[in-house]
Design an enzyme around this catalytic site. Structure first.
Site, mmCIF file in Angstrom:
data_model
loop_
_atom_site.group_PDB
_atom_site.id
_atom_site.type_symbol
_atom_site.label_atom_id
_atom_site.label_comp_id
_atom_site.label_asym_id
_atom_site.label_seq_id
_atom_site.Cartn_x
_atom_site.Cartn_y
_atom_site.Cartn_z
ATOM 1 N N GLU A 103 0.844 -1.212 0.000
ATOM 2 C CA GLU A 103 0.000 0.000 0.000
ATOM 3 C C GLU A 103 0.870 1.248 0.000
ATOM 4 O O GLU A 103 1.966 1.248 0.560
ATOM 5 C CB GLU A 103 -0.874 0.021 1.264
ATOM 6 C CG GLU A 103 -2.272 -0.521 1.065
ATOM 7 C CD GLU A 103 -3.199 0.429 0.298
ATOM 8 O OE1 GLU A 103 -2.709 1.304 -0.440
ATOM 9 O OE2 GLU A 103 -4.422 0.287 0.440
ATOM 10 N N ASP A 104 0.365 2.302 -0.599
ATOM 11 C CA ASP A 104 1.064 3.593 -0.527
ATOM 12 C C ASP A 104 0.811 4.253 0.824
ATOM 13 O O ASP A 104 1.724 4.757 1.462
ATOM 14 C CB ASP A 104 0.636 4.517 -1.675
ATOM 15 C CG ASP A 104 -0.881 4.605 -1.822
ATOM 16 O OD1 ASP A 104 -1.592 3.695 -1.348
ATOM 17 O OD2 ASP A 104 -1.363 5.585 -2.400
ATOM 18 N N ASP A 107 -4.540 5.567 5.955
ATOM 19 C CA ASP A 107 -5.080 6.820 6.487
ATOM 20 C C ASP A 107 -6.007 6.442 7.642
ATOM 21 O O ASP A 107 -5.569 6.257 8.768
ATOM 22 C CB ASP A 107 -5.804 7.518 5.331
ATOM 23 C CG ASP A 107 -6.033 8.993 5.561
ATOM 24 O OD1 ASP A 107 -6.269 9.359 6.718
ATOM 25 O OD2 ASP A 107 -5.987 9.779 4.606
ATOM 26 N N PHE A 156 -3.401 16.063 4.137
ATOM 27 C CA PHE A 156 -3.648 15.457 2.827
ATOM 28 C C PHE A 156 -2.367 15.538 2.006
ATOM 29 O O PHE A 156 -1.825 16.623 1.799
ATOM 30 C CB PHE A 156 -4.801 16.148 2.099
ATOM 31 C CG PHE A 156 -5.223 15.377 0.887
ATOM 32 C CD1 PHE A 156 -6.059 14.282 1.018
ATOM 33 C CD2 PHE A 156 -4.750 15.723 -0.367
ATOM 34 C CE1 PHE A 156 -6.424 13.534 -0.100
ATOM 35 C CE2 PHE A 156 -5.109 14.976 -1.488
ATOM 36 C CZ PHE A 156 -5.947 13.873 -1.344
ATOM 37 N N ARG A 169 0.157 12.230 -9.109
ATOM 38 C CA ARG A 169 0.675 10.889 -8.798
ATOM 39 C C ARG A 169 2.124 10.743 -9.247
ATOM 40 O O ARG A 169 2.884 9.961 -8.675
ATOM 41 C CB ARG A 169 -0.159 9.805 -9.500
ATOM 42 C CG ARG A 169 -1.566 9.630 -8.954
ATOM 43 C CD ARG A 169 -2.148 8.320 -9.508
ATOM 44 N NE ARG A 169 -3.602 8.286 -9.432
ATOM 45 C CZ ARG A 169 -4.295 7.837 -8.381
ATOM 46 N NH1 ARG A 169 -3.677 7.418 -7.313
ATOM 47 N NH2 ARG A 169 -5.615 7.820 -8.423
HETATM 48 C C1 PRP Z 1 -5.960 5.415 -0.937
HETATM 49 C C2 PRP Z 1 -4.758 4.550 -0.569
HETATM 50 C C3 PRP Z 1 -5.347 3.476 0.272
HETATM 51 C C4 PRP Z 1 -6.519 4.158 0.940
HETATM 52 C C5 PRP Z 1 -6.137 4.514 2.356
HETATM 53 O O1 PRP Z 1 -6.540 4.887 -2.071
HETATM 54 O O2 PRP Z 1 -4.105 4.040 -1.703
HETATM 55 O O3 PRP Z 1 -5.794 2.385 -0.491
HETATM 56 O O4 PRP Z 1 -6.813 5.336 0.204
HETATM 57 O O5 PRP Z 1 -7.173 5.183 3.008
HETATM 58 P P1 PRP Z 1 -7.901 4.641 4.325
HETATM 59 O O6 PRP Z 1 -6.823 4.090 5.235
HETATM 60 O O7 PRP Z 1 -8.557 5.872 4.904
HETATM 61 O O8 PRP Z 1 -8.889 3.611 3.940
HETATM 62 P P2 PRP Z 1 -7.695 5.618 -2.886
HETATM 63 O O9 PRP Z 1 -9.008 5.053 -2.473
HETATM 64 O O10 PRP Z 1 -7.504 7.102 -2.794
HETATM 65 O O11 PRP Z 1 -7.467 5.126 -4.367
HETATM 66 P P3 PRP Z 1 -6.173 5.284 -5.314
HETATM 67 O O12 PRP Z 1 -5.093 4.413 -4.711
HETATM 68 O O13 PRP Z 1 -6.631 4.788 -6.628
HETATM 69 O O14 PRP Z 1 -5.773 6.744 -5.325
#
Ligand code: PRP
Length: 184
Positions: A103-104, A107, A156, A169
């Site tokens: 995961e990146d 949050d 953010f 990105r």
């Molecule tokens: C982001 C990130 C995680 C998630 C984390 O993805 O890559 O998957 O949000 O947030 P959380 O801990 O509050 O659940 P996003 O849904 O923005 O999609 P993306 O990776 O396509 O930008």
């Protein structure tokens, strides 16, 4: 793309390209040690994990395989909705496999806690998590993460795979955006 290309949109750099590189190399060595002698499947969570998956997989010496899931927990704004949808499922079966979810960012933790339940129901040998970034102050649910790059404040952030409205990105670092970008 770098900071000169985004100009006044960028407020500050939180984690630099060099810091990201060094941390990924350090954690890759740990992963190589921990999974020595075992086949490892990296599961990247699109789209944000694109960059970290590319760099982590190349920093590993182990012959890993890779698969991808796309889930969505965010709308077009900056807040987690808590609603997780599978946009793209894994191509392969993970039963009996050692899985490392890549995961990146974590949050609220809502996406990952849902994803871990989902993956564990498929009978893997193990499931662990690698997250480049984590926001401890934003956690709504506890998620066990085996490898964490950086704990960051609850702001953010964009770059290195992370977007705002699908932009930014392709920045090589992680940073915050100036208020005017959000229309403030
Ligand atoms: C982001 C990130 C995680 C998630 C984390 O993805 O890559 O998957 O949000 O947030 P959380 O801990 O509050 O659940 P996003 O849904 O923005 O999609 P993306 O990776 O396509 O930008």
């Amino acid at each position: 793309m770098d900071d000169t290309d985004v100009g006044a949109d960028l407020e500050k750099i939180l984690v630099s390209q060099d810091q990201i590189h060094d941390k990924i190399v350090e954690l890759a060595a740990e992963i190589d040690r921990d999974y020595a002698g075992r086949d490892l499947l990296l599961v990247g969570v699109l789209k944000g994990a694109l960059m970290v998956m590319a760099d982590l997989s190349r920093a590993l010496h182990s012959p890993v395989t890779m698969d991808w899931m796309a889930v969505s927990s965010y709308g077009s704004g900056t807040k987690s909705s808590g609603v997780v949808r599978i946009l793209k499922d894994l191509d392969g079966d993970i039963s009996g496999k050692h899985v490392l979810v890549v995961e990146d960012i974590i949050d609220s933790g809502l996406t990952l806690s849902w994803l871990l339940l989902n993956l564990r129901s498929r009978g893997p040998a193990s499931v662990d998590v690698f997250a480049l970034l984590r926001k401890p102050e934003a956690a709504q649910v506890p998620v066990g993460v085996r490898y964490v790059g950086f704990d960051i404040p609850s702001e953010f952030v964009v770059g290195y795979g992370l977007d705002y409205g699908e932009r930014y990105r392709n920045l090589p670092f992680v940073g915050t955006l100036a208020p005017h970008v959000y229309g403030a």
